[in-house]
Design a protein around this motif. Structure first.
Motif, PDB file in Angstrom:
ATOM      1  N   MET A  93       0.836  -1.204   0.000  1.00 15.29           N
ATOM      2  CA  MET A  93       0.000   0.000   0.000  1.00 15.29           C
ATOM      3  C   MET A  93       0.870   1.253   0.000  1.00 15.29           C
ATOM      4  SD  MET A  93      -3.033   0.921   2.615  1.00 15.29           S
ATOM      5  CE  MET A  93      -3.340  -0.825   2.837  1.00 15.29           C
ATOM      6  N   ASN A  94       0.430   2.239  -0.717  1.00 18.30           N
ATOM      7  CA  ASN A  94       1.200   3.470  -0.828  1.00 18.30           C
ATOM      8  C   ASN A  94       0.954   4.377   0.389  1.00 18.30           C
ATOM      9  OD1 ASN A  94       2.772   5.430  -1.816  1.00 18.30           O
ATOM     10  ND2 ASN A  94       1.432   6.034  -3.516  1.00 18.30           N
ATOM     11  N   HIS A  95       1.990   4.572   1.215  1.00 19.59           N
ATOM     12  CA  HIS A  95       1.821   5.362   2.430  1.00 19.59           C
ATOM     13  C   HIS A  95       2.202   6.812   2.206  1.00 19.59           C
ATOM     14  CE1 HIS A  95       2.062   1.573   5.136  1.00 19.59           C
ATOM     15  NE2 HIS A  95       0.928   1.702   4.516  1.00 19.59           N
ATOM     16  N   ASP A  96       1.439   7.481   1.385  1.00 19.88           N
ATOM     17  CA  ASP A  96       1.729   8.891   1.153  1.00 19.88           C
ATOM     18  C   ASP A  96       0.887   9.756   2.099  1.00 19.88           C
ATOM     19  OD1 ASP A  96      -0.721   8.399   0.124  1.00 19.88           O
ATOM     20  OD2 ASP A  96      -0.246   8.974  -1.936  1.00 19.88           O
ATOM     21  N   PHE A  97       1.006  11.050   1.902  1.00 25.00           N
ATOM     22  CA  PHE A  97       0.303  11.992   2.762  1.00 25.00           C
ATOM     23  C   PHE A  97      -1.203  11.774   2.710  1.00 25.00           C
ATOM     24  CE2 PHE A  97      -1.612  16.246   3.458  1.00 25.00           C
ATOM     25  CZ  PHE A  97      -1.209  16.410   4.780  1.00 25.00           C
ATOM     26  N   ARG A  98      -1.721  11.452   1.513  1.00 22.24           N
ATOM     27  CA  ARG A  98      -3.163  11.250   1.360  1.00 22.24           C
ATOM     28  C   ARG A  98      -3.660  10.045   2.139  1.00 22.24           C
ATOM     29  NH1 ARG A  98      -5.082  11.033  -4.573  1.00 22.24           N
ATOM     30  NH2 ARG A  98      -6.861  10.109  -3.514  1.00 22.24           N
ATOM     31  N   PHE A  99      -2.818   9.004   2.173  1.00 22.99           N
ATOM     32  CA  PHE A  99      -3.188   7.813   2.937  1.00 22.99           C
ATOM     33  C   PHE A  99      -3.357   8.144   4.425  1.00 22.99           C
ATOM     34  CE2 PHE A  99      -1.469   4.633   5.863  1.00 22.99           C
ATOM     35  CZ  PHE A  99      -2.421   3.642   5.744  1.00 22.99           C
ATOM     36  N   PHE A 100      -2.379   8.910   4.968  1.00 18.32           N
ATOM     37  CA  PHE A 100      -2.458   9.225   6.394  1.00 18.32           C
ATOM     38  C   PHE A 100      -3.633  10.154   6.701  1.00 18.32           C
ATOM     39  CE2 PHE A 100       1.994   7.738   6.403  1.00 18.32           C
ATOM     40  CZ  PHE A 100       1.863   6.793   7.402  1.00 18.32           C
ATOM     41  N   CYS A 101      -3.951  11.036   5.759  1.00 14.61           N
ATOM     42  CA  CYS A 101      -5.134  11.894   5.933  1.00 14.61           C
ATOM     43  C   CYS A 101      -6.395  11.040   6.006  1.00 14.61           C
ATOM     44  CB  CYS A 101      -5.268  12.885   4.774  1.00 14.61           C
ATOM     45  SG  CYS A 101      -4.181  14.282   4.939  1.00 14.61           S
ATOM     46  N   LYS A 102      -6.470  10.073   5.099  1.00 15.76           N
ATOM     47  CA  LYS A 102      -7.634   9.198   5.052  1.00 15.76           C
ATOM     48  C   LYS A 102      -7.732   8.368   6.339  1.00 15.76           C
ATOM     49  CE  LYS A 102      -9.789   6.093   1.679  1.00 15.76           C
ATOM     50  NZ  LYS A 102      -9.496   5.209   0.540  1.00 15.76           N
ATOM     51  N   LEU A 103      -6.581   7.865   6.781  1.00 14.88           N
ATOM     52  CA  LEU A 103      -6.542   7.074   8.013  1.00 14.88           C
ATOM     53  C   LEU A 103      -6.986   7.921   9.201  1.00 14.88           C
ATOM     54  CD1 LEU A 103      -5.720   4.363   9.331  1.00 14.88           C
ATOM     55  CD2 LEU A 103      -3.420   5.284   9.590  1.00 14.88           C
ATOM     56  N   PHE A 104      -6.459   9.139   9.269  1.00 10.04           N
ATOM     57  CA  PHE A 104      -6.803  10.021  10.387  1.00 10.04           C
ATOM     58  C   PHE A 104      -8.289  10.360  10.366  1.00 10.04           C
ATOM     59  CE2 PHE A 104      -7.512  14.129  12.338  1.00 10.04           C
ATOM     60  CZ  PHE A 104      -6.832  14.015  13.535  1.00 10.04           C
ATOM     61  N   LEU A 105      -8.775  10.786   9.198  1.00  8.24           N
ATOM     62  CA  LEU A 105     -10.169  11.241   9.112  1.00  8.24           C
ATOM     63  C   LEU A 105     -11.157  10.114   9.382  1.00  8.24           C
ATOM     64  CD1 LEU A 105     -10.092  13.770   6.144  1.00  8.24           C
ATOM     65  CD2 LEU A 105     -10.368  14.242   8.588  1.00  8.24           C
ATOM     66  N   SER A 106     -10.858   8.910   8.834  1.00 11.20           N
ATOM     67  CA  SER A 106     -11.812   7.812   9.053  1.00 11.20           C
ATOM     68  C   SER A 106     -11.840   7.404  10.524  1.00 11.20           C
ATOM     69  CB  SER A 106     -11.472   6.619   8.158  1.00 11.20           C
ATOM     70  OG  SER A 106     -10.124   6.270   8.299  1.00 11.20           O
ATOM     71  N   THR A 107     -10.665   7.341  11.165  1.00 13.17           N
ATOM     72  CA  THR A 107     -10.629   6.977  12.588  1.00 13.17           C
ATOM     73  C   THR A 107     -11.283   8.061  13.440  1.00 13.17           C
ATOM     74  OG1 THR A 107      -8.482   5.989  12.086  1.00 13.17           O
ATOM     75  CG2 THR A 107      -9.134   6.049  14.384  1.00 13.17           C
ATOM     76  N   PHE A 108     -11.001   9.315  13.091  1.00  9.89           N
ATOM     77  CA  PHE A 108     -11.578  10.444  13.815  1.00  9.89           C
ATOM     78  C   PHE A 108     -13.103  10.390  13.763  1.00  9.89           C
ATOM     79  CE2 PHE A 108     -13.054  14.786  14.341  1.00  9.89           C
ATOM     80  CZ  PHE A 108     -12.240  15.297  15.332  1.00  9.89           C
ATOM     81  N   SER A 109     -13.655  10.147  12.561  1.00  9.30           N
ATOM     82  CA  SER A 109     -15.119  10.168  12.448  1.00  9.30           C
ATOM     83  C   SER A 109     -15.743   8.962  13.148  1.00  9.30           C
ATOM     84  CB  SER A 109     -15.557  10.247  10.988  1.00  9.30           C
ATOM     85  OG  SER A 109     -15.154   9.097  10.302  1.00  9.30           O
ATOM     86  N   LEU A 110     -15.047   7.809  13.118  1.00 11.05           N
ATOM     87  CA  LEU A 110     -15.549   6.654  13.880  1.00 11.05           C
ATOM     88  C   LEU A 110     -15.631   6.993  15.366  1.00 11.05           C
ATOM     89  CD1 LEU A 110     -13.720   3.527  12.410  1.00 11.05           C
ATOM     90  CD2 LEU A 110     -16.154   4.008  12.391  1.00 11.05           C
ATOM     91  N   SER A 111     -14.565   7.604  15.859  1.00  9.63           N
ATOM     92  CA  SER A 111     -14.517   7.934  17.286  1.00  9.63           C
ATOM     93  C   SER A 111     -15.540   9.006  17.649  1.00  9.63           C
ATOM     94  CB  SER A 111     -13.115   8.397  17.661  1.00  9.63           C
ATOM     95  OG  SER A 111     -13.079   8.849  18.987  1.00  9.63           O
ATOM     96  N   ALA A 112     -15.736   9.963  16.740  1.00 12.73           N
ATOM     97  CA  ALA A 112     -16.630  11.086  17.033  1.00 12.73           C
ATOM     98  C   ALA A 112     -18.102  10.680  17.022  1.00 12.73           C
ATOM     99  CB  ALA A 112     -16.390  12.213  16.034  1.00 12.73           C
ATOM    100  N   PHE A 113     -18.431   9.584  16.329  1.00 14.14           N
ATOM    101  CA  PHE A 113     -19.841   9.226  16.241  1.00 14.14           C
ATOM    102  C   PHE A 113     -20.179   7.926  16.961  1.00 14.14           C
ATOM    103  CE2 PHE A 113     -19.163  12.080  12.632  1.00 14.14           C
ATOM    104  CZ  PHE A 113     -20.066  13.055  12.994  1.00 14.14           C
ATOM    105  N   THR A 114     -19.254   7.452  17.795  1.00 13.90           N
ATOM    106  CA  THR A 114     -19.546   6.265  18.589  1.00 13.90           C
ATOM    107  C   THR A 114     -19.936   6.689  19.993  1.00 13.90           C
ATOM    108  OG1 THR A 114     -17.833   5.136  17.358  1.00 13.90           O
ATOM    109  CG2 THR A 114     -18.702   4.009  19.271  1.00 13.90           C
TER     110      THR A 114
END
Lengths: 191, 193
Positions: A1-22
């Motif tokens: 998997m390509n670990h570029d800046f976009r990947f980490f943004c996606k990882l951060f945002l998806s985890t953030f939204s999971l945490s924010a709506f649980t």
């Protein structure tokens, strides 16, 4: 998997939204994580997710934190774990900081106090419901050892106010001894 | 010094709460209410209430709330960090060494006894929350609870909420919002609270 800046943004945002709506914490976040990381993104396999669930249930600390640390580490090593940790912790940290400020300001307000008083009774009902379900599961497993541990722990904690950390340590030790004993007996029967 | 105490306290909460969900509640009560007196029992019930309606695990919510109270934002960050530090060390060690964690006899054995113990610890913390919310003056000690001091509105709210949850398995948030709203009206009408 390509670990570029976009990947980490996606990882951060998806985890953030999971945490924010649980809401309420606990087990709720696991099926949501599965949906996102296994089904939607195809980042981790179904089997890995099951492993992560088992590990985060049986290790110390909040399940949501443990599970997201494992997902982050699996995807991008220590830095990935750092990203998912921050993304998981940030929503409750921000929200509760604001709540704490308001709480101090509204603490003496009579109406707020009355609402909180009513909600206190509601929270007691929610916890009672959880406890009844959990206790019923223990009893219906018909394991005498577990039932005995449950009753003794209750007497120790509620009646004698034994330190909770001590209870955890003693129970862990007793459980390990019990498992070793069972294993020894089984081996004895085989011979 | 205060920050160090906060860190250490929540480090212990993070380290010894095993089993997810409400498992951290009894430890938080012990550290925060009984040991350090950072919150009164009333405050503690309110924190649990707020935790139910906001996202995030109870332990993180409590860490932030207590930290803010004791030492503002730095306190909140230090307490939260203390709370997740044990998870980071243990979970990442498991990930790093790729331990076949599930199959370890020792871990399995420990959990056999810890699971029922956690039920009792949650029950005990839940009972002190119940007794504190049934007392008329929301006092810190439930030992002083006598029949004439019982808040009957809270008794009715508790029993109704419990029966609804057992029967229909609805989202707990609605039970709490309901008991907050109905409670407000009932207290205003009866002049109590």
């Amino acid at each position: 998997m390509n670990h570029d800046f976009r990947f980490f943004c996606k990882l951060f945002l998806s985890t953030f939204s999971l945490s924010a709506f649980t809401f309420g914490g606990g087990y709720v976040i696991i099926p949501l994580m599965r949906k996102k990381f296994v089904e939607q993104y195809n980042w981790i396999s179904e089997e890995e997710m099951l492993d992560f669930t088992a590990i985060s249930q049986s290790t110390p600390g909040a399940m949501a934190v443990n599970a997201s640390l494992l997902v982050g580490y699996r995807l991008a090593g220590f830095f990935g774990a750092f990203v998912t940790l921050v993304a998981t912790v940030l929503p409750p940290l921000l929200i509760l900081s604001v709540v704490a400020l308001f709480y101090q300001a509204f603490q003496d307000n009579r109406l707020v106090n009355l609402v909180l008083k009513g909600m206190g009774a509601g929270v007691a009902a929610v916890i009672a419901d959880v406890v009844v379900t959990m206790a019923r599961d223990v009893v219906s497993a018909r394991n005498l050892f577990q039932i005995a541990v449950m009753l003794l722990t209750f007497v120790a904690v509620f009646v004698f106010e034994v330190n909770a950390i001590l209870v955890v340590l003693v129970c862990a030790a007793v459980g390990i001894l019990y498992a070793l004993l069972l294993k020894g007996r089984k081996r004895g029967q085989e011979h | 010094m205060t920050l160090l105490k906060l860190f250490w306290s929540f480090f212990q909460i993070g380290l010894f709460s095993i089993g997810g969900g409400y498992a951290s509640m009894p430890l938080i009560q012990e550290q925060v209410v009984e040991l350090h007196h950072w919150l009164s029992m009333t405050d503690f019930v309110d924190v649990v209430t707020i935790s139910q309606m906001t996202p995030g695990p109870i332990a993180i919510n409590a860490a932030t709330f207590v930290g803010m109270r004791i030492a503002q934002l730095p306190g909140a960050i230090v307490a939260t960090f203390g709370c997740v530090a044990p998870s980071c060390i243990i979970v990442l060690a498991i990930g790093y060494f790729y331990l076949k964690y599930k199959n370890l006899l020792v871990v399995d054995g420990a959990l056999t006894a810890l699971r029922p113990a956690v039920v009792s610890m949650i029950a005990s913390a839940g009972l002190s929350i119940l007794l504190s919310s049934l007392a008329q003056n929301r006092t810190d000690s439930w030992l002083a609870l006598r029949l004439q001091h019982i808040d009957w509105v809270a008794v009715v709210l508790f029993l109704t909420g419990f029966l609804i949850l057992r029967k229909w398995k609805i989202n707990p948030i609605f039970v709490m919002l309901g008991s907050g709203g109905v409670g407000l009206v009932a207290y205003l009408l009866t002049g109590g609270g």
